[in-house]
Design an enzyme around this catalytic site. Structure first.
Site, mmCIF file in Angstrom:
data_model
loop_
_atom_site.group_PDB
_atom_site.id
_atom_site.type_symbol
_atom_site.label_atom_id
_atom_site.label_comp_id
_atom_site.label_asym_id
_atom_site.label_seq_id
_atom_site.Cartn_x
_atom_site.Cartn_y
_atom_site.Cartn_z
ATOM 1 C CG HIS A 80 -1.915 -1.126 1.222
ATOM 2 N ND1 HIS A 80 -3.096 -1.124 0.504
ATOM 3 C CD2 HIS A 80 -1.857 -2.321 1.850
ATOM 4 C CE1 HIS A 80 -3.723 -2.276 0.702
ATOM 5 N NE2 HIS A 80 -2.988 -3.015 1.506
ATOM 6 C CG ASN A 152 -7.620 -4.894 -0.207
ATOM 7 O OD1 ASN A 152 -6.965 -3.924 0.173
ATOM 8 N ND2 ASN A 152 -7.172 -6.133 -0.107
ATOM 9 C CE1 TYR A 362 -2.170 -5.401 7.171
ATOM 10 C CE2 TYR A 362 -2.901 -3.163 6.757
ATOM 11 C CZ TYR A 362 -2.680 -4.448 6.313
ATOM 12 O OH TYR A 362 -2.968 -4.787 5.021
#
Length: 514
Positions: A80, A152, A362
């Protein structure tokens, strides 16, 4: 410098001119300063030892400018990396108090949001026309704290277990030996993963090349849990539906757009918001009761699967509008730290194996990329007070302002809040390392292919078949057998374009079970 020289007329005249310049400056603009607030006297010339001597180490303005310039970039996101962000607001429009205590979903509540759209595998300066899944991550600044819905534009993913994620990303990235793109590497990896073909079909269809961020849907991909005030749990999936209509580029259009603008998606979003043409998405919810999970033919917590609408109908629960572009892209779009672990009371992660790994990875990557105190940056700060014992670390802004940085304490109350308790999950059995037992790898891919128009099917077969033709024969035929198992017409078309052996494809497909 002698006293007589310092007191000479030219020196006094120079100082007078400087004083006059400063007075004139103060009347029209704020003074240029260093980071410590001290004014800068000369930003055009380095301080030197005489007219022809070397530059002096004591020129703090020169040093600070070079130091700050050298540090303008934080490490690029591994995935990303290329992103576009915008501010907006989400308004809850349905009463789902029977499902959750989350304040963001109280009917009529409006919460500020920041959305970051992105490409997934390509780097930060890649053309936006490149075929790639697109990230659709939303940070909700709620009355309970920040909630990040990190998804997404595709409702499915390539793999179902987080332990495979580093390998998958490596396979999708450039060849470490040459730094060149090589799709045969990803095909080699995915040939071992028949569960990937639904997402692979989406990627090589025209949905892999959206016309703009405004024109694509979004999905949580994973199932989450909603918890109500009685502690009851429901499993849910979130889906964003664009109100601008879905628009994609076909292969010919991709070439035309890339030839004139490699930032077409970013430019479209910024331009629309600047003009006041604010994009909107409706948020839909699919709900499954805990006891219904066992009734699916496949594992409903498998991230490679959708929940078909005829089985689990969607309900609209709110609308989001994006109405402001960032004032500074780095401070907002690049420093925003999205993580599925940012949850609030009433919303919890499910047992989805891929999501379970993302809960750690993350948040961990944001701590590595930006620092331990990244949550104190303005774009990441919640709109509610933060009160805990976390302290120090890089970029600390003073979280610890009292002597009690521990809990419990008789000196200062930091009470736990019952609404923040996790729900309970009944468990049985033993620990294990084994695949899920309800895979059904092929059925949904066939249904997806048959849902496309004739043109979409043709574009998909030509695009994906062309890439498969570049793959080594063994991996190619295994992948072709997966697609043939999903739909014979799909598999035959791909085999023809990929120059495969149809008899071998059929033989491999006959060995597969769904």
């Amino acid at each position: 410098m002698s006293r007589s020289t310092f007191g000479s007329t030219p020196a006094r005249l120079t100082l007078g001119v400087i004083s006059a310049s400063l007075l004139a400056l103060s009347a029209h603009a704020a003074p240029l300063t260093r980071d410590n607030g001290a004014p800068v006297g000369n930003n055009q010339n380095s301080q030197t030892a005489g007219p022809n001597g070397p530059v002096l180490l004591q020129d703090v303005q020169l040093l600070q400018k070079l130091q700050r310039f050298d540090r303008e970039r934080v490490p690029e996101r591994v995935v990303h990396a290329r992103g576009t962000g915008a501010h907006g607001e989400f308004t809850a429009t349905a009463d789902i108090s029977d499902l959750t205590i989350a304040k963001v979903f109280e009917k009529g509540t409006t919460s500020p949001v920041f959305v970051r759209f992105s490409s997934v595998t390509n780097n930060s300066h890649s053309p936006e026309t490149l075929r790639d899944p697109r990230g659709f991550a939303t940070k909700f600044y709620t009355a309970d704290g920040n909630w990040d819905l990190v998804g997404n534009n595709f409702p499915t993913f390539f793999i179902r277990d987080a332990i495979k994620f580093p390998d998958m990303v490596h396979a999708f990235k450039t060849d470490p030996r040459t730094n060149l793109d090589d799709d045969s590497r990803r095909m080699d990896f995915l040939s071992y993963h028949p569960e990937s073909i639904q997402t692979l079909t989406r990627l090589y269809s025209n949905y892999g090349t959206p016309a703009g961020y405004r024109f694509m849907d979004g999905s949580s991909v994973h199932a989450y849990k909603l918890v109500n005030d009685e502690g009851q749990v429901h499993y849910v999936k979130f889906n964003w539906k664009t109100k601008q209509g879905v628009k994609n580029l076909d292969p010919k259009e991709v070439q035309q757009v890339q030839g004139r603008d490699y930032s077409h998606m970013t430019r479209d979003l910024i331009t629309a918001i600047d003009k006041g043409d604010y994009p909107k998405w409706d948020l839909y919810l699919q709900v499954v009761k805990s006891e219904e999970l066992a009734k699916f033919e496949f594992d409903p917590l498998d991230a490679t699967k959708i929940w078909p609408e005829d089985m689990v109908p969607s309900k609209k629960i709110g609308t989001m509008v994006l109405n402001k572009n960032p004032d500074n892209v780095f401070q907002e779009t690049e420093q925003v730290a999205m993580a599925p672990s940012n949850i609030v009371p009433g919303i919890e992660p499910s047992e989805d194996r891929l999501l379970q790994g993302r809960l750690f990875s993350y948040a961990d990557t944001q701590m590595y990329r930006i620092g331990a105190n990244h949550m104190s940056l303005p774009i990441n700060q919640p709109k509610v007070p933060v009160n805990n014992g976390n302290q120090d670390g890089q970029l600390n802004s003073g979280n610890t302002t009292v002597s009690v940085n521990y809990q419990p304490s008789r000196r200062m109350n930091r009470e736990e809040e019952p609404r923040g308790m996790y729900s309970q999950l009944a468990l049985s059995g033993t620990t294990q390392q084994a695949p899920i037992y309800r895979t059904q790898n092929f059925k949904q891919t066939g249904e997806l292919f048959r849902s496309f128009t004739a043109k979409e099917q043709k574009d998909l077969i030509n695009t994906l078949g062309g890439e498969l033709a570049k793959t080594d024969a063994e991996a190619r035929h295994h992948l072709l057998s997966y697609f043939y198992k999903a739909d014979a017409k799909y598999g035959e078309g791909l085999t023809k374009v990929a120059k495969g052996d149809l008899s071998k494809v059929k033989a491999l497909a006959a060995e597969l079970e769904d």
